[in-house]
Design an enzyme around this catalytic site. Structure first.
Site, mmCIF file in Angstrom:
data_model
loop_
_atom_site.group_PDB
_atom_site.id
_atom_site.type_symbol
_atom_site.label_atom_id
_atom_site.label_comp_id
_atom_site.label_asym_id
_atom_site.label_seq_id
_atom_site.Cartn_x
_atom_site.Cartn_y
_atom_site.Cartn_z
ATOM 1 N N ASN A 190 41.357 8.216 -46.590
ATOM 2 C CA ASN A 190 40.479 7.895 -47.085
ATOM 3 C C ASN A 190 39.807 9.057 -47.969
ATOM 4 O O ASN A 190 38.565 8.789 -47.288
ATOM 5 C CB ASN A 190 39.881 6.334 -46.532
ATOM 6 C CG ASN A 190 40.766 5.176 -46.310
ATOM 7 O OD1 ASN A 190 41.732 5.163 -47.009
ATOM 8 N ND2 ASN A 190 40.570 5.726 -45.192
ATOM 9 N N GLY A 233 39.447 10.607 -36.835
ATOM 10 C CA GLY A 233 40.291 10.413 -35.996
ATOM 11 C C GLY A 233 39.692 10.058 -34.745
ATOM 12 O O GLY A 233 37.705 10.914 -34.852
ATOM 13 N N CYS A 239 42.514 1.567 -41.448
ATOM 14 C CA CYS A 239 43.327 2.034 -40.421
ATOM 15 C C CYS A 239 43.042 0.091 -39.793
ATOM 16 O O CYS A 239 43.146 0.185 -38.185
ATOM 17 C CB CYS A 239 42.417 2.690 -39.492
ATOM 18 S SG CYS A 239 40.293 2.395 -40.290
ATOM 19 N N GLY A 294 -5.963 -36.328 -4.158
ATOM 20 C CA GLY A 294 -4.248 -35.443 -5.104
ATOM 21 C C GLY A 294 -2.726 -35.553 -4.120
ATOM 22 O O GLY A 294 -2.130 -35.323 -4.683
ATOM 23 N N THR A 332 -9.234 -41.289 -6.170
ATOM 24 C CA THR A 332 -10.604 -41.695 -5.387
ATOM 25 C C THR A 332 -11.143 -40.616 -4.318
ATOM 26 O O THR A 332 -11.734 -40.692 -3.238
ATOM 27 C CB THR A 332 -9.751 -42.692 -4.270
ATOM 28 O OG1 THR A 332 -8.678 -41.473 -3.499
ATOM 29 C CG2 THR A 332 -9.115 -43.771 -4.651
ATOM 30 N N LYS A 370 6.116 -24.884 0.624
ATOM 31 C CA LYS A 370 5.414 -25.640 0.039
ATOM 32 C C LYS A 370 6.110 -24.898 -1.622
ATOM 33 O O LYS A 370 6.541 -23.725 -1.700
ATOM 34 C CB LYS A 370 4.492 -25.100 -0.069
ATOM 35 C CG LYS A 370 3.298 -25.649 0.991
ATOM 36 C CD LYS A 370 1.841 -25.716 0.116
ATOM 37 C CE LYS A 370 0.943 -26.512 1.494
ATOM 38 N NZ LYS A 370 -0.663 -26.010 1.231
#
Lengths: 90, 895
Positions: B141, B221, B272, B565, B617, B639
């Site tokens: 091409n 190529g 191609c 907590g 509390t 933990k």
């Protein structure tokens, strides 16, 4: 270092201005200052002329200072590796 | 087009043959000077080009395209005359596509300055030209590829040195010249295109490695592409393919047959991307072949097919014979010795497999098409995969089908940059004709094809795209429970939360104090209430599991967590697992740096819905408003800290009646925890005006009321205000986290079994001093414009009325105020005072530092705590007050 001359470069006449500048390099030593503050852009021929000017200035031991170079032109000179050949004045 | 005048005279230009191959193994100085001249010329042009605006560029591109269009037939004729490959009409068409279609795609695209903006992301993309491009163009091409590359180069402000395939040099030179003349006439820099006037592989190698060549664009190529990639330069190397085509039984067969013939005969199959092996479903095989024959294809019998394979494929290499490339079907038939009709367009040869034993299964850039009869969809797809992997990886694949699922499956299976559906492969892959793909004459084949891109190569590949990234402050938030009730008897607000079944989670002492009865009293009368008493310690997996069993048993729709907590944390975890039984605590406890970008997401799907009301509390942890929960896994000795805003209780009740009986020690410990939360949240990297107000208020309340609550536990106002302070400080740190004080306290407290508040107290004065000094290392944070911790401490000192003129004095006064408070609360003032020997502490130091470093709390500290600095801080805490500055000198040498 004595300044040989300070030339204002006309935006419409960059090429002739650079050629005239080359002719001013006849005196040995010193510094030639080109005022680029009116120049917005360089074309290929101006760039070649800049390169020739740098070569000639080296031969004559003349320093070439460029005043008022805009940053776009400065980048062009960097890209073609011409920037170190000149000093840049504000 | 120019050549470097100073050197071109010295270089013989073999224009007659267009083939300048020499047998030299090294470049002569003369030749090097010639090549240097080319590069210098291109470099100058490229440099000048950088000054051009988008408008300048667009003014040049359009007349170039028009010149290319005008000369399309002329260039096609030149190409045919020189290469003897392909079809004149098709080559003319390709030249037109390479100009008109490419122009249509690029004309409105920005390629200079700002090319795209993403204001919402603070990003701007800007174009930077590459400079000098060294371009190899193919024989198949030739002119279309040159036209395409010239248009792209000008649009992107680049200069190109062309090195055409020697067999297509003259037509390419002419194409470059036409483009160059049009470009320079309209303002392009002189020397923007040059064309090697003859070349050897040495020339190519020299230019490929030249320091001023920015990019190699090798279309051709495999050897050209390989050389480009081997040069060490950035390269666009796009090479061969082997296109499988699946003709599935639901397809429009008439259309498919015409499309395949159109594509495979286009320019005699030199593109191609053209079809190489057609895989046909068994059910339609015979009818499809008949349709091909009706439209001018010759269907080879087995013997003819075998002969064809032996002739057009080199048995030694397994690749196609160059003599066949781009030739007509009738000429190929003649080469092979087949007898075909004079107007035969295409030779179709059955094959029974893919690979070296089936020569026609490889790429054939001429009108020969292999066909395979597939017994099933699975077999058809497998054969297509085989063809794709037999030299076609990354390139193109084609399917004709109406079955969307099979099209999707084909797309997934094929490793191809272009998967063309119900259209011709070659013209489809070029883009812009049969589909909306980017028009191109260079097909990127991705890593499968050893290429750097899989795209249809276009202007974006001829640009360096710069990203201008503006600073974007991270989005922040203030996330708290939907409702917070506070002040004496706030628990009465429980009345407004209807519930069929409520489980009160609490611990034994609180039940004994009668606190549970108070809660029961204010729950709506219709609520069935169950009490789950858990140990007064950090929640264990077993405790949480039992709690979930209770929630399930009672079909609970509400939990009231009544406690400190630990109780509230346990209730958070029970709620999580009750609502989302698949939640995995281990996975959800995975570390993260930024909660918004964490890898592990908390479950969004819930099978149960539960309201969590937290009644604190104690006046310290603030767990009633935080998104954190700590789980102890005793079996595995670890933990897990979970953090997610989905853990935040729905309702918080901050009622001081539940803390009136707190013992002095607990009052001091939890009170200092509250103050530490406030001070750390205040200087956190995430601190915001939304949290600063809370942090300051909490600190002011704690400084004033903590000593009062400590000295006089029945002081209702002091208790109430400290209870509020704990909640307000927690609102701040729930949203901006804490800092290195907590990281150190967690590590030290866990190792030496020291209560959390007490551990915090031992670190606090030293950490304030540390944070108020210039950081050794700044912590990256887009929300912090400058280092502000010292200024904020000084501001707080002012607000507390501590006096001082300079910032340093104010910080010192704040530290002194903290120390006075600790003295008032009768805290030990050094780790040594706890009876921990220096030797034990020294032995523990590496672990302490590691634990503290791993603790996520430190990541929002205003200065990045280096490990050595954490060791310094721990030693300062060991030695106590007034030792911060000299601690380094006093600590053991190996610390």
């Amino acid at each position: 270092m004595p300044v040989i001359a300070e030339c204002l470069v006309d935006a419409e006449r960059v090429l002739p201005a650079l050629q005239e500048a080359r002719e001013k390099l006849d005196g040995a030593g010193g510094e030639l200052v080109l005022n680029f503050s009116a120049v917005r852009r360089l074309d290929v021929s101006a760039l070649r002329a800049m390169e020739h000017l740098a070569v000639a200035a080296d031969d004559k031991a003349v320093k070439v200072g460029l005043r008022g170079v805009n940053v776009e032109i400065y980048k062009v000179l960097k890209l073609v590796k011409l920037a170190p050949r000149f000093s840049f004045l504000t | 087009m120019t050549s470097p005048a100073s050197v071109s005279k010295q270089i013989p230009i073999p224009r007659e043959s267009g083939n300048g191959h020499t047998s030299d193994t090294t470049l002569s100085n003369e030749r090097m000077a010639y090549l240097e001249g080319l590069v210098s010329q291109a470099r100058t042009a490229a440099a000048v080009f950088t000054q051009f605006t988008q408008e300048d560029v667009d003014r040049i591109v359009k007349p170039m395209v028009l010149a290319g269009l005008e000369q399309a037939p002329h260039l096609a004729r030149l190409a045919i005359e020189e290469t003897r490959l392909g079809v004149l009409e098709d080559k003319a068409l390709k030249n037109m596509v390479a100009t008109e279609f490419v122009y249509d795609y690029i004309k409105d695209k920005r390629t200079v300055g700002v090319i795209r903006e993403f204001p919402e992301r603070g990003l701007v993309e800007m174009a930077e030209p590459i400079g000098v491009i060294f371009s190899l163009t193919p024989i198949t091409n030739p002119t279309s590829t040159v036209l395409f590359k010239c248009v792209m180069a000008i649009k992107t402000r680049n200069a190109v040195i062309f090195s055409p395939h020697p067999g297509a040099w003259r037509c390419c030179y002419e194409a470059v010249k036409i483009m160059y003349d049009a470009a320079v006439k309209h303002g392009a820099p002189e020397g923007v295109f040059t064309c090697l006037e003859s070349h050897t592989l040495l020339d190519n190698a020299y230019l490929m490695r030249h320091k001023d060549v920015g990019l190699i664009d090798a279309t051709g190529g495999p050897s050209a592409v390989k050389a480009a990639y081997s040069s060490g330069k950035p390269a666009l190397g796009v090479g061969p393919g082997n296109t499988p085509v699946y003709l599935e039984k639901t397809a429009d067969l008439d259309m498919a047959v015409v499309d395949v013939i159109t594509s495979k005969t286009f320019d005699n199959g030199t593109i191609c991307a053209s079809e190489q092996t057609l895989v046909i479903d068994d059910e339609i095989y015979e009818v499809v072949l008949r349709k091909f024959a009706d439209l001018g294809a010759h269907i080879c019998n087995e013997k003819e097919a075998e002969l064809l394979g032996r002739t057009v494929i080199d048995p030694a290499t397994g690749f196609m014979q160059p003599m066949a490339v781009g030739q007509k079907a009738t000429d190929i038939a003649r080469m092979v010795g087949l007898s075909v009709k004079p107007k035969t367009k295409l030779l179709i040869a059955p094959i029974h497999g893919v690979g070296p034993d089936h020569p026609l299964s490889v790429e054939k850039l001429f009108p020969v098409l292999a066909v395979y009869r597939a017994k099933s969809v699975a077999e058809a797809l497998k054969v297509c995969v085989d063809v794709n992997h037999a030299g076609g990886l990354g390139h193109t694949a084609v399917i004709f089908s109406r079955n969307e699922e099979i099209i999707r499956q084909f797309g997934e299976l094929m490793n191809a940059g272009r998967i063309i559906v119900n259209s011709p492969g070659s013209i489809g892959a070029l883009g812009g004709v049969y589909n909306d793909m980017v028009p191109t004459f260079s097909f990127g084949c991705g890593t499968g094809g050893g290429n750097s891109t899989m795209d249809n190569v276009s202007i974006q590949h001829y640009l360096n795209i710069k990203r201008v990234a503006r600073r974007t402050p991270a989005h922040m938030w203030l996330r708290i429970p939907k409702e917070i009730y506070f002040n004496m008897n706030a628990v009465e607000n429980l009345r407004q939360f209807p519930s069929r079944s409520t489980v009160i989670v609490t611990n034994a002492p609180l039940e004994q104090f009668g606190h549970v009865d108070i809660v029961r009293r204010y729950l709506p009368p219709e609520t069935r209430v169950h009490v789950s008493v858990i140990p007064d310690a950090e929640p264990e997996v077993k405790v949480v599991t039992e709690g979930i069993e209770a929630l399930n048993f009672y079909k609970a729709d509400q939990i009231v967590a009544l406690g400190g907590g630990s109780v509230i944390d346990a209730a958070k975890l029970m709620k999580l697992k009750y609502e989302s039984p698949d939640a995995d605590f281990d996975e959800l406890g995975a570390p993260f740096l930024d909660i918004r970008k964490r890898v592990v997401e908390f479950p969004a799907t819930k099978i149960n819905h539960l309201r969590l009301i937290a009644i604190s509390t104690t006046s310290g942890t603030g767990s009633e408003v935080t998104p954190f929960a700590v789980l102890t896994d005793k079996q595995r000795g670890r933990k897990v800290t979970l953090a997610d805003y989905s853990l935040t209780p729905d309702v918080a009740i901050v009622d001081p009646q539940f803390v009136m009986s707190m013992p002095k020690g607990l009052t001091a410990d939890t009170g200092i925890d509250c103050l530490t939360h406030a001070l750390e949240a205040y200087v956190s990297l995430y601190a915001s005006p939304y949290t600063d107000g809370n942090a300051i208020q909490a600190a002011q309340l704690a400084f004033h009321y903590l000593p009062l609550a400590y000295e006089n536990p029945r002081d209702e106002e002091a208790r109430s205000m400290m209870h509020n302070a704990a909640c307000i400080a927690a609102i701040a740190f729930a949203n901006v986290s804490v800092g290195v004080n907590h990281a150190l306290a967690h590590a030290f407290g866990a190792r030496f079994h020291v209560a959390h508040g007490r551990a915090n107290a031992l670190m606090l004065p030293h950490v304030i001093r540390y944070n108020a000094s210039v950081p050794t290392k700044f912590m990256p944070s887009p929300n912090q414009r400058t280092y502000v911790a010292d200024k904020k401490y000084a501001t707080l000192a002012d607000l507390l009325g501590l006096g001082g003129q300079t910032r340093e004095e104010k910080v010192n006064n704040l530290v002194a105020a903290v120390e006075r408070l600790l003295d008032q609360l009768k805290f030990p003032r050094s780790i040594a005072e706890l009876g921990i020997s220096k030797e034990d502490f020294e032995r523990a130091m590496p672990d302490l530092v590691k634990l503290a470093f791993d603790d996520p709390s430190g990541r929002t500290n205003p200065r990045m705590p280096l490990m050595s600095e954490m060791a310094d801080l721990l030693w300062s805490a060991y030695q106590g007050r007034g030792v911060a500055k000299s601690a380094r000198a006093a600590q053991p040498q190996n610390a």
